[in-house]
Design a protein around this motif. Structure first.
Motif, PDB file in Angstrom:
ATOM      1  N   SER A  90      38.518  54.508  33.469  1.00 27.38           N
ATOM      2  CA  SER A  90      39.107  55.124  34.659  1.00 27.38           C
ATOM      3  C   SER A  90      39.410  53.992  35.642  1.00 27.38           C
ATOM      4  CB  SER A  90      38.118  56.110  35.291  1.00 27.38           C
ATOM      5  OG  SER A  90      37.025  55.403  35.858  1.00 27.38           O
ATOM      6  N   MET A  91      40.187  54.281  36.683  1.00 30.93           N
ATOM      7  CA  MET A  91      40.531  53.237  37.641  1.00 30.93           C
ATOM      8  C   MET A  91      39.288  52.724  38.344  1.00 30.93           C
ATOM      9  SD  MET A  91      43.448  53.383  36.640  1.00 30.93           S
ATOM     10  CE  MET A  91      43.472  51.699  37.131  1.00 30.93           C
ATOM     11  N   ASP A  92      38.353  53.630  38.631  1.00 35.70           N
ATOM     12  CA  ASP A  92      37.101  53.237  39.268  1.00 35.70           C
ATOM     13  C   ASP A  92      36.334  52.266  38.383  1.00 35.70           C
ATOM     14  OD1 ASP A  92      36.079  53.897  41.796  1.00 35.70           O
ATOM     15  OD2 ASP A  92      34.372  54.918  40.864  1.00 35.70           O
ATOM     16  N   ASP A 121      31.923  42.939  37.864  1.00 35.79           N
ATOM     17  CA  ASP A 121      30.800  42.447  37.055  1.00 35.79           C
ATOM     18  C   ASP A 121      31.192  41.221  36.232  1.00 35.79           C
ATOM     19  OD1 ASP A 121      29.186  44.451  38.022  1.00 35.79           O
ATOM     20  OD2 ASP A 121      29.559  45.805  36.338  1.00 35.79           O
ATOM     21  N   ILE A 122      32.370  41.263  35.625  1.00 31.43           N
ATOM     22  CA  ILE A 122      32.815  40.152  34.787  1.00 31.43           C
ATOM     23  C   ILE A 122      32.952  38.872  35.611  1.00 31.43           C
ATOM     24  CG2 ILE A 122      34.763  39.237  33.441  1.00 31.43           C
ATOM     25  CD1 ILE A 122      35.230  42.122  32.452  1.00 31.43           C
ATOM     26  N   LEU A 123      33.531  38.997  36.803  1.00 36.42           N
ATOM     27  CA  LEU A 123      33.716  37.821  37.660  1.00 36.42           C
ATOM     28  C   LEU A 123      32.387  37.175  38.025  1.00 36.42           C
ATOM     29  CD1 LEU A 123      36.559  38.914  40.105  1.00 36.42           C
ATOM     30  CD2 LEU A 123      36.634  37.003  38.495  1.00 36.42           C
ATOM     31  N   SER A 124      31.397  37.986  38.374  1.00 37.47           N
ATOM     32  CA  SER A 124      30.107  37.412  38.761  1.00 37.47           C
ATOM     33  C   SER A 124      29.407  36.776  37.562  1.00 37.47           C
ATOM     34  CB  SER A 124      29.205  38.472  39.398  1.00 37.47           C
ATOM     35  OG  SER A 124      28.859  39.480  38.479  1.00 37.47           O
ATOM     36  N   GLN A 125      29.539  37.402  36.388  1.00 35.37           N
ATOM     37  CA  GLN A 125      28.897  36.853  35.185  1.00 35.37           C
ATOM     38  C   GLN A 125      29.532  35.534  34.752  1.00 35.37           C
ATOM     39  OE1 GLN A 125      29.301  40.075  32.388  1.00 35.37           O
ATOM     40  NE2 GLN A 125      27.988  41.423  33.600  1.00 35.37           N
ATOM     41  N   MET A 126      30.854  35.450  34.849  1.00 38.85           N
ATOM     42  CA  MET A 126      31.554  34.259  34.356  1.00 38.85           C
ATOM     43  C   MET A 126      31.524  33.087  35.334  1.00 38.85           C
ATOM     44  SD  MET A 126      34.814  35.517  32.142  1.00 38.85           S
ATOM     45  CE  MET A 126      34.535  35.672  30.380  1.00 38.85           C
ATOM     46  N   LEU A 158      28.472  33.370  40.354  1.00 38.26           N
ATOM     47  CA  LEU A 158      28.535  33.488  41.805  1.00 38.26           C
ATOM     48  C   LEU A 158      28.559  34.975  42.157  1.00 38.26           C
ATOM     49  CD1 LEU A 158      31.233  30.726  42.460  1.00 38.26           C
ATOM     50  CD2 LEU A 158      28.773  30.533  42.876  1.00 38.26           C
ATOM     51  N   THR A 159      28.762  35.284  43.411  1.00 42.16           N
ATOM     52  CA  THR A 159      28.819  36.679  43.845  1.00 42.16           C
ATOM     53  C   THR A 159      30.274  37.125  43.912  1.00 42.16           C
ATOM     54  OG1 THR A 159      26.807  36.394  45.139  1.00 42.16           O
ATOM     55  CG2 THR A 159      28.188  38.291  45.681  1.00 42.16           C
ATOM     56  N   SER A 160      30.569  38.279  43.350  1.00 44.76           N
ATOM     57  CA  SER A 160      31.948  38.772  43.363  1.00 44.76           C
ATOM     58  C   SER A 160      32.035  40.070  44.149  1.00 44.76           C
ATOM     59  CB  SER A 160      32.462  38.988  41.936  1.00 44.76           C
ATOM     60  OG  SER A 160      31.756  40.039  41.323  1.00 44.76           O
ATOM     61  N   VAL A 161      33.186  40.268  44.761  1.00 43.38           N
ATOM     62  CA  VAL A 161      33.457  41.490  45.523  1.00 43.38           C
ATOM     63  C   VAL A 161      34.857  41.953  45.151  1.00 43.38           C
ATOM     64  CG1 VAL A 161      33.760  42.486  47.825  1.00 43.38           C
ATOM     65  CG2 VAL A 161      32.013  40.724  47.447  1.00 43.38           C
ATOM     66  N   VAL A 162      35.015  43.247  44.959  1.00 46.67           N
ATOM     67  CA  VAL A 162      36.352  43.804  44.752  1.00 46.67           C
ATOM     68  C   VAL A 162      36.603  44.833  45.837  1.00 46.67           C
ATOM     69  CG1 VAL A 162      37.889  45.060  43.223  1.00 46.67           C
ATOM     70  CG2 VAL A 162      36.256  43.445  42.258  1.00 46.67           C
ATOM     71  N   LEU A 163      37.687  44.647  46.568  1.00 41.64           N
ATOM     72  CA  LEU A 163      38.124  45.631  47.542  1.00 41.64           C
ATOM     73  C   LEU A 163      39.196  46.477  46.871  1.00 41.64           C
ATOM     74  CD1 LEU A 163      38.549  43.373  50.702  1.00 41.64           C
ATOM     75  CD2 LEU A 163      36.491  44.494  49.872  1.00 41.64           C
ATOM     76  N   GLY A 164      38.877  47.732  46.601  1.00 40.60           N
ATOM     77  CA  GLY A 164      39.843  48.606  45.953  1.00 40.60           C
ATOM     78  C   GLY A 164      40.899  49.059  46.939  1.00 40.60           C
ATOM     79  N   ALA A 220      37.753  58.907  50.677  1.00 44.37           N
ATOM     80  CA  ALA A 220      38.313  58.288  51.881  1.00 44.37           C
ATOM     81  C   ALA A 220      37.626  56.987  52.260  1.00 44.37           C
ATOM     82  CB  ALA A 220      38.219  59.271  53.042  1.00 44.37           C
ATOM     83  N   SER A 221      36.434  56.743  51.728  1.00 43.28           N
ATOM     84  CA  SER A 221      35.695  55.539  52.123  1.00 43.28           C
ATOM     85  C   SER A 221      36.299  54.298  51.469  1.00 43.28           C
ATOM     86  CB  SER A 221      34.226  55.666  51.714  1.00 43.28           C
ATOM     87  OG  SER A 221      34.114  55.715  50.308  1.00 43.28           O
ATOM     88  N   ASP A 222      36.053  53.146  52.083  1.00 42.21           N
ATOM     89  CA  ASP A 222      36.514  51.881  51.514  1.00 42.21           C
ATOM     90  C   ASP A 222      35.866  51.671  50.160  1.00 42.21           C
ATOM     91  OD1 ASP A 222      38.091  51.231  53.594  1.00 42.21           O
ATOM     92  OD2 ASP A 222      36.746  49.735  54.463  1.00 42.21           O
ATOM     93  N   LYS A 223      36.680  51.291  49.186  1.00 40.80           N
ATOM     94  CA  LYS A 223      36.129  50.988  47.872  1.00 40.80           C
ATOM     95  C   LYS A 223      35.740  49.509  47.846  1.00 40.80           C
ATOM     96  CE  LYS A 223      38.453  54.497  45.110  1.00 40.80           C
ATOM     97  NZ  LYS A 223      38.763  55.372  46.230  1.00 40.80           N
ATOM     98  N   VAL A 224      34.487  49.261  48.120  1.00 31.80           N
ATOM     99  CA  VAL A 224      33.985  47.879  48.119  1.00 31.80           C
ATOM    100  C   VAL A 224      32.883  47.798  47.082  1.00 31.80           C
ATOM    101  CG1 VAL A 224      32.916  46.055  49.468  1.00 31.80           C
ATOM    102  CG2 VAL A 224      34.517  47.604  50.564  1.00 31.80           C
ATOM    103  N   TYR A 225      33.091  47.002  46.053  1.00 29.26           N
ATOM    104  CA  TYR A 225      32.090  46.833  45.012  1.00 29.26           C
ATOM    105  C   TYR A 225      31.618  45.384  45.016  1.00 29.26           C
ATOM    106  CZ  TYR A 225      34.352  51.140  43.526  1.00 29.26           C
ATOM    107  OH  TYR A 225      34.891  52.388  43.505  1.00 29.26           O
TER     108      TYR A 225
END
Length: 337
Positions: A101-103, A111-116, A119-125, A225-230
């Motif tokens: 799914s898009m989520d 997760d992939i970015l932080s593992q590879m 470092l710490t990764s953040v995705v703003l959807g 409606a909330s910011d998608k911040v992972y």
């Protein structure tokens, strides 16, 4: 104007320091450079690089480390993006395993970015709250569960599975869905919850288990409606030598725990930010560096990948990885259309 020898020495220092986190001295450089140069000559060139602000001397060693200005110079002029085919193949396999799914795509990318990168990764959807609700569809799974599908005017789709505490009839589900479509179509996502409060009496008059359905929909819209911040890999900061100081680590953790700060970082107001070609940027905040890369979605929406780490990071690999991930996300969104 730097000479080619000074540029080569500077690049070698950046590459070695990002790898080891140890100040680089003239003797180490003699073994790293492709050309012969005496230790005295290297020291003289390092002094020049320090004078122009690209290098700094540390208190604990005679070696040098890149300055913040030095990192910016490296990223703008010297960085060669590296991502080997093996990594690309691994990433392709991850996203081809099944239909996400898009989520899930956004979370998986994080997760992939932080593992590879370690470092710490953040995705703003994409910020769905600025869109309007176009249609709601409710698909019963059992007497106590259903899947709601919300579609916006930009074609963005969100799925939400409802689990009810009591049995809800198919008739009530249909009546509720028809009523919500009639009253909420064309409403901005950010205003839906407020408008639902107004139509609750209508729902109560027509639907037997209206409280259960009302609470489920309000919860779903608030999430929509909330910011998608992972965020992923927060603990990776613990292993960075730059954050061995507990007070410094606490400050970093505060940033990582406050999702609103990520939107501020993305807008980089008051911070030093440089473009790294296309949709990539480097933002420097105190001892931290934030590399960001935008991805573009249908309906003029966009999201953002971010890697947060010490100023000393392997920019060539980080930027290449983020560019590849941004493109992969865009391609997957297109497949969902």
């Amino acid at each position: 104007m730097l000479t080619q020898r000074q540029i080569d020495i500077f690049k070698a220092i950046v590459d070695e320091f990002t790898r080891t986190a140890e100040p680089v001295g003239s003797k180490t450089l003699m073994s790293l450079l492709d050309f012969h140069c005496s230790s005295a000559t290297i020291r003289n060139e390092m002094a020049v690089l320090e004078d122009v602000g690209l290098l700094e001397k540390t208190h604990t060693s005679s070696g040098r480390i890149p300055s913040r200005k030095g990192y910016r110079f490296y990223v703008e002029h010297l960085m060669e993006k590296e991502l080997d085919n093996e990594v690309k193949h691994s990433l392709q396999q991850v996203f081809n395993e099944r239909h996400y799914s898009m989520d899930e795509i956004v979370r998986k990318s994080c997760d992939i970015l932080s593992q590879m990168t370690h470092l710490t990764s953040v995705v703003l959807g994409p910020e769905s709250k600025y869109q309007t609700l176009q249609h709601i569809q409710l698909v019963p799974i059992s007497s106590r569960s259903a899947v709601a599908i919300f579609i916006t005017d930009h074609g963005h789709t969100e799925n939400k599975t409802f689990h009810f505490d009591t049995d809800v009839s198919v008739k009530d589900l249909k009546t509720c869905t028809d009523l919500l479509n009639d009253k909420l179509c064309g409403t901005p996502i950010k205003d839906v919850v407020e408008k639902m409060q107004e139509i609750e009496p209508l729902l109560a008059a027509q639907v037997a288990r209206h409280e259960v359905l009302f609470e489920a929909f309000v919860s779903a819209f608030m999430k929509f409606a909330s910011d998608k911040v992972y965020c992923s890999g927060q603990s990776n900061m613990l292993y960075q030598p730059e954050f061995s100081d507990i007070n410094k680590l606490r400050e970093v953790m505060k940033v990582l725990e406050d999702s609103s700060l990520f939107r501020q970082l993305a807008n980089h107001e008051g911070n030093v930010a440089i473009e790294i070609g296309g949709d990539n940027e480097l933002i420097q905040v105190d001892d931290m560096a934030v590399v960001s890369s935008k991805f573009h979605l249908p309906g003029n929406e966009e999201g953002q990948l971010m890697i947060i780490g010490p100023t000393r990071m392997q920019y060539n690999r980080v930027v290449a990885l983020m560019e590849y991930m941004s493109k992969a996300i865009e391609d997957l969104y297109k497949q969902k259309e």
